[in-house]
Design an enzyme around this catalytic site. Structure first.
Site, PDB file in Angstrom:
ATOM      1  N   HIS A 168      -3.894  -8.541  -2.940  1.00 44.05           N
ATOM      2  CA  HIS A 168      -3.918  -7.413  -2.009  1.00 44.05           C
ATOM      3  C   HIS A 168      -4.311  -7.825  -0.601  1.00 44.05           C
ATOM      4  CE1 HIS A 168      -4.249  -3.361  -0.498  1.00 44.05           C
ATOM      5  NE2 HIS A 168      -5.440  -3.663  -0.022  1.00 44.05           N
ATOM      6  N   HIS A 194      -9.084  -0.245  -2.016  1.00 37.96           N
ATOM      7  CA  HIS A 194      -9.330   1.189  -2.163  1.00 37.96           C
ATOM      8  C   HIS A 194      -9.370   1.628  -3.626  1.00 37.96           C
ATOM      9  CE1 HIS A 194      -9.381   3.031   1.896  1.00 37.96           C
ATOM     10  NE2 HIS A 194      -8.855   1.868   2.220  1.00 37.96           N
ATOM     11  N   ASP A 244       0.827  -1.211   0.000  1.00 36.82           N
ATOM     12  CA  ASP A 244       0.000   0.000   0.000  1.00 36.82           C
ATOM     13  C   ASP A 244       0.861   1.260   0.000  1.00 36.82           C
ATOM     14  OD1 ASP A 244      -1.431  -2.256   0.897  1.00 36.82           O
ATOM     15  OD2 ASP A 244      -2.927  -1.013   1.882  1.00 36.82           O
ATOM     16  N   ASP A 299      -6.237   7.193  -1.873  1.00 38.25           N
ATOM     17  CA  ASP A 299      -6.978   7.450  -0.622  1.00 38.25           C
ATOM     18  C   ASP A 299      -6.025   7.730   0.535  1.00 38.25           C
ATOM     19  OD1 ASP A 299      -9.596   7.427  -1.461  1.00 38.25           O
ATOM     20  OD2 ASP A 299      -9.891   5.292  -1.119  1.00 38.25           O
ATOM     21  N   ARG A 300      -6.549   8.494   1.500  1.00 38.05           N
ATOM     22  CA  ARG A 300      -5.896   8.861   2.757  1.00 38.05           C
ATOM     23  C   ARG A 300      -4.779   9.881   2.558  1.00 38.05           C
ATOM     24  NH1 ARG A 300      -8.013   5.551   6.622  1.00 38.05           N
ATOM     25  NH2 ARG A 300      -8.651   3.462   6.012  1.00 38.05           N
TER      26      ARG A 300
END
Length: 684
Positions: free
Chosen positions: A303, A252, A190, A222-223
């Protein structure tokens, strides 16, 4: 004789002295070990807080779709008898069981909507001008441009996405990678929009090439603040090296997740004029990403993980493109009930691949912590590896303190490449290099933040991360203050304001639904008297939820604050033109249903008052950025200094918060305004 006696005396004196030194050394060692053990215990407790909050959010997101369906059945209908909100549904909600002609028409519509020739490049644009086919020189220019904060123009971004989409459509559901030429393979986990980590990987390991192949194992976006830039760089690497760069889909790479966790918000901010077409195109590209990669027929890279029902041969045959969102089963022509067993099996296997986590216990069961996917034990790993004649599994999906973690007798490796994921210093990032005929592991760790170069002790790092975790936990606690107080008072019939520690821990765990070491956390959250009884109201003493409209009462304020992430997701679904505004009526409908879902008694006039309090310019539209900014965590009883009050007044919109680097706010105010992601970095 005298000399002999003197020598003996000196020896006798040295014996107790040396024993004293040894005894002191042993005491120091014991103290130091105890010190490290306590610091490690604090670190693990902090880690549990962060993960519990993160997974609780993902669990809520999975539940959001069911909530959204309930909304559709209860909302007012339009002239055609359809729920008004249905007009704003994302393309991800479309039925998947449609004929070829419809798919072709939808494909043509997407291409028409995304036509880059309709976009003009302004003469003032100073970023990279892409030409296709892409070259290594253009990749390096993109990296250099992003380092200077120069975004890629919308025209070139759309061209890049269309080229990526066309190339991905030629890929199978499962990639088969080989090390026959390079004799190595690098696997990254990630990245979550953390561009510095990608730069660190390329700095240490080099750019992708024929002799330096990569697998990027999902959750690119994302994030983090630079999800667009990471996607652009990875897609560029893929287009230049289609047989040396492998992109797996993560949980995501999902439109509904992107609505909640920041990617859609980032696209709207960076490409406001063309946001609609860019968002739609990203959504479609993500649905074409392969599901897994197998290296040399030995290592499975996915993943999330596997389950006892995963069948790679079956996965290879499904239409992955129809899963624009994995958060819910695909819909039939009328509803989910019309799905066949085969269609539900397809969805369940993709869900398990993207959402599952390994556990030490044998067996396979639902992943209740996240709310989706499965927990799989060592026996399940052995079964899947034996069934498909593989040796190991490499997966990502979980942040690890060291950036990686082995489990299941070293047959499962978790790799996570985003360092400082929860907070500065919270974790290292890592990638793994596989080399040799047996694909042996070589782990590479790093911490890419600017603070990584400062000399910070382990204890200092733990203290800093712990403070941030406690603040995040207090926010969750304050969002459920009314429910917590109700439960405490049930256990305190004499209204003494105190309960024993066991009852306090039980209430905190049950109401918040978080499995945390509450007894360990209690000294940081609430005070005890000399008899060990917890004064439970001190749990909420230091901070309170502030909203500029006070007429809605504490219960509604808490509910809205607790549900603000769900509200933002629903808002972005309703906001079809990405203007940042929706109508008063739509907003009131959403609030009414949230109140109903929470089993609260909130009169309609209060809901209308809430909506009117947000509509400051009285144009009948709700600016949701302003709504989110209206919530703050502040000192209890509003005890601000005059300087802090002035600081609060000066923060009047989200735009002003985004430019806080240029403002001279007091550090006290920066500590107190902690609930918005955009300003968390300003906590000391």
């Amino acid at each position: 004789m005298g000399c002999t006696s003197s020598h003996s005396a000196r020896v006798e004196d040295e014996i107790p002295k040396s024993q004293s030194v040894i005894r002191s050394a042993v005491l120091i060692q014991k103290w130091y070990r105890r010190y490290l053990a306590r610091a490690e215990a604090r670190r693990r407790c902090t880690w549990t807080i962060f993960q519990s909050i993160e997974y609780a959010g993902e669990q809520n997101q999975l539940k959001l779709y069911n909530f959204f369906n309930n909304m559709l059945s209860q909302m007012d209908t339009d002239a055609l008898g359809q729920p008004k909100i249905l007009r704003a549904l994302s393309v991800s909600q479309r039925p998947v069981l449609i004929d070829t002609k419809t798919l072709e028409e939808e494909d043509n519509e997407l291409l028409r909507l995304s036509d880059p020739d309709t976009i003009e490049v302004e003469s003032t644009y100073r970023g990279v001008h892409l030409t296709f086919p892409l070259t290594q020189a253009q990749l390096q220019s993109l990296i250099k441009s992003f380092k200077t904060k120069q975004p890629l123009h919308a025209k070139y971004l759309i061209q890049l996405l269309l080229e990526t989409r066309a190339a991905l459509k030629q890929k199978a559901n499962i990639n088969y990678a080989t090390t026959s030429i390079a004799k190595q393979m690098t696997v990254c986990g990630d990245l979550h929009g953390k561009l510095d980590d990608l730069y660190m990987i390329f700095h240490k390991n080099g750019l992708p090439s024929v002799h330096n192949p990569y697998i990027f194992n999902g959750d690119f976006v994302d994030r983090g603040r630079n999800s667009v830039e990471i996607a652009v760089i990875l897609f560029t690497c893929f287009l230049i090296n289609k047989n040396e760069v492998y992109l797996n889909r993560g949980n995501h790479e999902d439109h509904v997740m992107n609505l909640r966790y920041g990617f859609v918000k980032e696209l709207v901010k960076k490409y406001s004029m063309h946001a609609k077409r860019v968002i739609r195109l990203f959504e479609d590209v993500f649905s074409w990403l392969p599901i897994a990669t197998i290296i040399d027929h030995k290592i499975l890279v996915v993943h999330g993980g596997v389950s006892d029902s995963v069948d790679l041969n079956f996965l290879a045959t499904i239409d992955r493109h129809k899963f624009l969102s994995i958060l819910h089963p695909p819909r039939g022509e009328n509803d989910t009930a019309n799905l066949t067993d085969m269609q539900l099996r397809e969805w369940k296997q993709v869900l398990d691949i993207l959402w599952s986590d390994p556990r030490g216990q044998h067996g396979c069961h639902d992943n209740t912590f996240r709310g989706g996917g499965s927990y799989f034990g060592p026996d399940v790993t052995d079964y899947i590896l034996s069934k498909h004649k593989l040796k190991r599994i490499i997966r990502s999906h979980e942040c690890k303190p060291e950036g990686y973690e082995f489990c299941h007798n070293n047959k499962v490796l978790t790799i996570f490449s985003a360092s400082n994921y929860y907070e500065e210093g919270s974790n290292k990032g890592a990638y793994v290099k596989l080399h040799g005929p047996d694909l042996e592991y070589q782990m590479v760790q790093y911490m890419s933040s600017k603070g990584a170069n400062r000399k910070v002790t382990f204890a200092q790092r733990v203290t800093r991360v712990e403070s941030s975790a406690i603040i995040n936990l207090r926010e969750k606690i304050l969002g459920s203050k009314t429910e917590l107080l109700e439960e405490f008072r049930k256990l305190d019939p004499e209204q003494t304001g105190k309960v024993n520690q066991y009852k306090w821990c039980s209430v905190m765990g049950c109401v918040l639904d978080m499995d945390l070491p509450w007894r360990t956390l209690r000294p940081k959250l609430a005070r005890c008297d000399e008899n060990g009884m917890v004064a439970y109201e001190t749990t909420f003493e230091e901070m309170r939820i502030y909203h500029r409209y006070s007429g809605n009462g504490p219960t509604v304020t808490e509910m809205l604050y607790r549900q603000k992430d769900n509200l933002e997701t629903l808002f972005r679904i309703l906001d079809r033109d990405n203007s940042g505004q929706i109508s008063m009526e739509e907003f009131e409908e959403v609030i009414q249903l949230l109140v109903k879902q929470q089993n609260m008694n909130c009169p309609l006039d209060q809901i209308s008052d809430i909506a009117r309090s947000i509509d400051l310019n009285h144009d009948g539209r709700i600016d949701f950025n302003e709504f989110l900014e209206a919530f703050r965590i502040v000192d209890s009883f509003g005890k601000f200094s005059e300087v802090q009050q002035q600081d609060l007044k000066s923060i009047s919109s989200l735009d002003s918060i985004m430019t806080m680097k240029n403002c001279s706010f007091s550090m006290g105010t920066k500590r107190r305004i902690s609930n918005l992601d955009d300003i968390k970095e300003y906590r000391p």
